[in-house]
Design a protein around this motif. Structure first.
Motif, PDB file in Angstrom:
ATOM      1  N   SER A   7      -3.290  46.385 -28.471  1.00 29.49           N
ATOM      2  CA  SER A   7      -2.150  46.088 -27.205  1.00 29.49           C
ATOM      3  C   SER A   7      -3.177  44.658 -26.696  1.00 29.49           C
ATOM      4  CB  SER A   7      -2.508  47.221 -26.341  1.00 29.49           C
ATOM      5  OG  SER A   7      -1.817  48.203 -26.694  1.00 29.49           O
ATOM      6  N   GLU A   8      -2.308  43.740 -26.386  1.00 27.01           N
ATOM      7  CA  GLU A   8      -2.974  42.538 -26.188  1.00 27.01           C
ATOM      8  C   GLU A   8      -2.323  42.061 -24.634  1.00 27.01           C
ATOM      9  OE1 GLU A   8      -2.224  37.941 -27.780  1.00 27.01           O
ATOM     10  OE2 GLU A   8      -2.250  39.653 -29.274  1.00 27.01           O
ATOM     11  N   HIS A   9      -3.331  41.648 -23.861  1.00 33.68           N
ATOM     12  CA  HIS A   9      -3.191  41.139 -22.543  1.00 33.68           C
ATOM     13  C   HIS A   9      -3.829  39.693 -22.619  1.00 33.68           C
ATOM     14  CE1 HIS A   9      -1.726  44.773 -20.942  1.00 33.68           C
ATOM     15  NE2 HIS A   9      -2.496  45.361 -21.582  1.00 33.68           N
ATOM     16  N   HIS A  10      -3.114  38.627 -21.968  1.00 31.91           N
ATOM     17  CA  HIS A  10      -3.476  37.269 -21.961  1.00 31.91           C
ATOM     18  C   HIS A  10      -3.891  37.175 -20.207  1.00 31.91           C
ATOM     19  CE1 HIS A  10      -2.049  36.093 -25.701  1.00 31.91           C
ATOM     20  NE2 HIS A  10      -1.064  36.897 -25.607  1.00 31.91           N
ATOM     21  N   ILE A  11      -5.192  36.692 -20.280  1.00 27.34           N
ATOM     22  CA  ILE A  11      -5.913  36.700 -18.752  1.00 27.34           C
ATOM     23  C   ILE A  11      -6.617  35.322 -18.669  1.00 27.34           C
ATOM     24  CG2 ILE A  11      -7.375  37.528 -17.203  1.00 27.34           C
ATOM     25  CD1 ILE A  11      -7.288  40.359 -18.617  1.00 27.34           C
ATOM     26  N   SER A  12      -6.146  34.642 -17.513  1.00 25.35           N
ATOM     27  CA  SER A  12      -6.720  33.210 -17.319  1.00 25.35           C
ATOM     28  C   SER A  12      -8.054  33.573 -16.536  1.00 25.35           C
ATOM     29  CB  SER A  12      -5.849  32.067 -16.583  1.00 25.35           C
ATOM     30  OG  SER A  12      -4.525  32.054 -17.365  1.00 25.35           O
ATOM     31  N   ALA A  13      -8.988  32.712 -16.983  1.00 22.28           N
ATOM     32  CA  ALA A  13     -10.191  32.770 -16.066  1.00 22.28           C
ATOM     33  C   ALA A  13     -10.902  31.300 -15.866  1.00 22.28           C
ATOM     34  CB  ALA A  13     -11.122  33.833 -16.737  1.00 22.28           C
ATOM     35  N   GLU A  14     -11.634  31.261 -14.875  1.00 19.02           N
ATOM     36  CA  GLU A  14     -12.278  30.063 -14.560  1.00 19.02           C
ATOM     37  C   GLU A  14     -13.773  30.261 -15.235  1.00 19.02           C
ATOM     38  OE1 GLU A  14     -12.305  29.165 -10.515  1.00 19.02           O
ATOM     39  OE2 GLU A  14     -10.293  28.806 -10.456  1.00 19.02           O
ATOM     40  N   TYR A  15     -14.218  29.018 -15.457  1.00 16.01           N
ATOM     41  CA  TYR A  15     -15.549  29.133 -16.327  1.00 16.01           C
ATOM     42  C   TYR A  15     -16.731  29.734 -15.806  1.00 16.01           C
ATOM     43  CZ  TYR A  15     -19.678  27.207 -18.831  1.00 16.01           C
ATOM     44  OH  TYR A  15     -21.026  27.104 -19.572  1.00 16.01           O
ATOM     45  N   GLY A  16     -16.758  29.892 -14.288  1.00 13.81           N
ATOM     46  CA  GLY A  16     -17.883  30.467 -13.417  1.00 13.81           C
ATOM     47  C   GLY A  16     -17.511  31.818 -13.272  1.00 13.81           C
ATOM     48  N   GLN A  17     -16.407  32.550 -13.450  1.00  9.93           N
ATOM     49  CA  GLN A  17     -16.150  33.786 -13.239  1.00  9.93           C
ATOM     50  C   GLN A  17     -17.048  34.600 -13.938  1.00  9.93           C
ATOM     51  OE1 GLN A  17     -11.653  33.798 -13.501  1.00  9.93           O
ATOM     52  NE2 GLN A  17     -11.815  34.621 -11.557  1.00  9.93           N
ATOM     53  N   THR A  18     -17.207  36.028 -13.760  1.00  8.02           N
ATOM     54  CA  THR A  18     -17.899  36.906 -14.559  1.00  8.02           C
ATOM     55  C   THR A  18     -16.937  37.910 -15.086  1.00  8.02           C
ATOM     56  OG1 THR A  18     -18.126  38.502 -12.629  1.00  8.02           O
ATOM     57  CG2 THR A  18     -19.713  36.657 -12.948  1.00  8.02           C
ATOM     58  N   PRO A  19     -17.432  38.836 -15.835  1.00  6.63           N
ATOM     59  CA  PRO A  19     -16.996  40.093 -16.759  1.00  6.63           C
ATOM     60  C   PRO A  19     -16.273  40.813 -15.578  1.00  6.63           C
ATOM     61  CG  PRO A  19     -18.591  39.319 -18.172  1.00  6.63           C
ATOM     62  CD  PRO A  19     -18.740  38.723 -17.038  1.00  6.63           C
TER      63      PRO A  19
END
Length: 233
Positions: A7-19
Motif C-alpha cells: 500500500s502506498e501513500h504520498h506525503i509532503s514534508a518540509e526539511y525540518g519536520q521530524t518523523p
C-alpha cells in the motif's frame, strides 16, 4: 510511504519536520492514532532502521536513506476506552440486519467480536473460491479507529503480520480479559486452520463517517478485497 503489503501513500514534508510529524500526517490519512504507527527505513545493505522516535530531521534522514519509507500499524489494545468500544461495536452489530444475517458472534456478547467464513471473488488477492475465516473485533478507539480484522489464511497485498497463530491469540486473551472469550475462540479456529494475518482498510477514514461503519467494513471486504459470501455480496 509504503505500508505492508505494497500500500502506498504520498506525503509532503518540509526539511525540518521530524518523523513524529509524519506519523501525525499519516495517522490522519488512515484514521488511526499516531501512537500506533512505527516508521522505518532500509539501509543500503538491506537492513531496517527504526526512525519512529528519532529527533533527526526528515531532510537529513532522506539524504541518508532516500525518500521511500515504511510504516507498520501496531494493535490498538491497552486503553481504558476498550469497554466503550465494545458497547459501540455491539450496538452496530445488533442494528444491522446484514451483519446479523452473515456474521456470527464469537462469544455470547456480539460486542466482543464477530466471525464469517467468506469465499474469494478476486483472484488477484486470494485463492479463487477458497474459504477464508474473517474475524472482526473491536479496537480501543472504535469507531474512530478501525476494528481489528484478522483473516485466515492471509490474502495477498491486503494483509500484514502473517504469522498470528494460536499461541498469539491465547496470549492476547490473557492480556486483555475483556476480549478473552472472543480471542480464545479465534485461537481455537486458527489452530484448526492456518495462521492469521491483520488487515487494514485504507478507506477507513471515509468508512468511519458512516452511520454504521461496522456494516460498511463487512461490505468493503467483498467490494475492495474480494472476500464475499457465496452469493458474491
Amino acid at each position: 510511504m509504503l505500508k505492508p503489503e505494497l500500500s502506498e501513500h504520498h506525503i509532503s514534508a518540509e526539511y525540518g519536520q521530524t518523523p513524529s510529524d509524519l506519523r501525525t500526517t499519516l495517522a490522519n490519512k488512515l484514521g488511526v492514532s499516531p501512537n500506533r504507527i512505527r516508521l522505518f527505513v532500509k539501509r543500503p545493505d538491506g537492513s531496517e532502521y527504526d526512525i519512529t522516535h528519532t529527533s533527526e530531521s526528515v531532510g537529513s534522514l532522506v539524504q541518508k536513506y532516500g525518500s521511500i519509507w515504511y510504516a507498520t500499524i501496531e494493535e490498538p489494545y491497552g486503553s481504558s476506552l476498550l469497554l466503550e468500544a465494545i458497547s459501540t461495536f455491539r450496538e452496530h452489530y445488533l442494528s444491522s440486519e446484514y451483519l446479523k444475517k452473515h456474521f456470527h458472534p464469537l462469544a455470547e456478547d456480539p460486542g466482543l467480536g464477530i466471525h464469517a467464513r467468506l469465499l474469494c471473488k478476486k483472484p488477484q488477492y486470494c485463492a479463487n473460491n477458497r474459504p477464508y475465516d474473517v474475524f472482526i473485533l473491536p479496537s480501543v478507539g472504535y469507531p474512530n479507529t478501525e476494528p481489528l480484522i484478522f483473516v485466515s489464511p492471509k490474502v495477498w497485498h491486503k494483509c500484514c503480520f502473517y504469522t498470528l497463530n494460536e499461541e498469539y491469540f491465547r496470549t492476547k486473551a490473557l492480556e486483555f480479559p475483556e476480549l478473552a472469550p472472543s480471542l480464545e475462540k479465534v485461537a481455537e479456529m486458527v489452530s484448526m486452520s492456518v495462521n492469521a494475518c491483520v488487515m487494514h482498510l485504507e478507506s477507513w477514514d471515509y468508512i468511519r463517517q458512516s452511520e454504521n461503519p461496522l456494516e460498511v467494513v463487512a461490505l468493503a471486504l467483498c467490494t475492495d478485497v474480494g472476500l464475499c459470501h457465496s452469493t458474491g455480496a
